[in-house]
Design a protein around this motif. Structure first.
Motif, short mmCIF file in Angstrom:
data_model
loop_
_atom_site.label_atom_id
_atom_site.label_comp_id
_atom_site.label_asym_id
_atom_site.label_seq_id
_atom_site.Cartn_x
_atom_site.Cartn_y
_atom_site.Cartn_z
N GLY A 1 -2.65 4.27 -11.59
CA GLY A 1 -2.73 2.73 -11.64
C GLY A 1 -1.31 2.07 -11.29
N ALA A 2 -0.26 2.85 -11.80
CA ALA A 2 0.85 2.32 -11.47
C ALA A 2 1.45 2.71 -10.14
CB ALA A 2 2.17 2.99 -12.46
N GLU B 1 -0.57 3.11 -7.40
CA GLU B 1 -1.61 2.11 -6.63
C GLU B 1 -0.74 0.62 -6.64
OE1 GLU B 1 -6.13 0.86 -6.17
OE2 GLU B 1 -5.67 1.82 -7.91
N THR B 2 -0.39 0.05 -7.84
CA THR B 2 -0.04 -1.04 -7.87
C THR B 2 1.28 -1.27 -6.91
OG1 THR B 2 -0.87 -1.47 -10.18
CG2 THR B 2 0.99 -3.06 -9.31
N ARG C 1 0.53 -1.18 -3.38
CA ARG C 1 -0.08 -2.23 -2.82
C ARG C 1 1.10 -3.55 -2.77
NH1 ARG C 1 -4.80 -3.93 -2.58
NH2 ARG C 1 -4.54 -6.11 -3.47
N ALA C 2 1.99 -3.58 -3.73
CA ALA C 2 3.10 -4.45 -3.49
C ALA C 2 4.10 -3.94 -2.22
CB ALA C 2 4.00 -4.15 -4.64
#
Length: 191
Positions: free
Chosen positions: A7-8, A10-11, A14-15
């Motif tokens: 999740g981190a 992927e975040t 995305r950023a």
């Protein structure tokens, strides 16, 4: 634990993708204010589908750009260390930092769809910091007390704009345009 790491990651991805799209939009729109979303996707190295996932409509991209540039201005203001040295020296550092944002700020100033947005007509923390800095310059003797703070602020923006135009229209090296801005700023504001 693996899900949290995924999740981190992927975040973070995305950023980075969002920032790449915004930076590409600045480049494309500073060259051509009518650049299409397809042009911006190509500039960013992403597909149109990816761009639309982040910014479904052009208006969403414009909103994102406006916020992105305001964040860049805030970061530049922080990096200029306005509380150190004389106020005039701090304004020179601020000019250096803002000059580096040339394409982003020129894009905002050259296109009414950006410049007329409410977030650009309201005073930001960076604006208030600049006004306080000029007042501090009156007190520390580095800025002519006859220079109204609002005038000094407008002068900085006008010189930056002239510097960016000098680079783009006359093919002058960036360092030379910045030197001209700084020299003019010193002569205009100094005591």
């Amino acid at each position: 634990m693996a899900e949290a790491q995924f999740g981190a990651a992927e975040t973070a991805t995305r950023a980075r993708t969002r920032r790449a799209i915004l930076d590409a939009a600045i480049t494309a729109l500073s060259r051509d204010p009518a650049a299409s979303l397809g042009d911006i996707a190509v500039e960013a190295g992403v597909g149109r589908t990816t761009l639309h996932r982040y910014f479904p409509e052009r208006s969403d991209l414009i909103d994102g750009l406006s916020q992105h540039v305001l964040e860049q201005i805030a970061g530049a203001t922080d990096r200029a260390r306005l509380d150190q040295g004389t106020a005039l020296a701090a304004i020179e550092r601020l000019c250096h930092e803002y000059f580096a944002l040339g394409d982003a700020l020129a894009m905002i100033f050259n296109d009414p769809q950006h410049a007329c947005r409410p977030e650009w007509s309201e005073q930001t923390d960076a604006d208030r910091s600049m006004l306080r800095l000029i007042e501090r310059g009156h007190a520390d003797g580095s800025i002519d007390p006859q220079v109204d703070p609002a005038w000094g602020q407008q002068l900085l923006w006008a010189l930056l704009y002239a510097g960016w135009q000098y680079v783009n229209d006359d093919a002058v090296p960036r360092y030379e345009a910045l030197n001209q801005c700084l020299r003019s700023l010193r002569k205009s504001l100094g005591s």
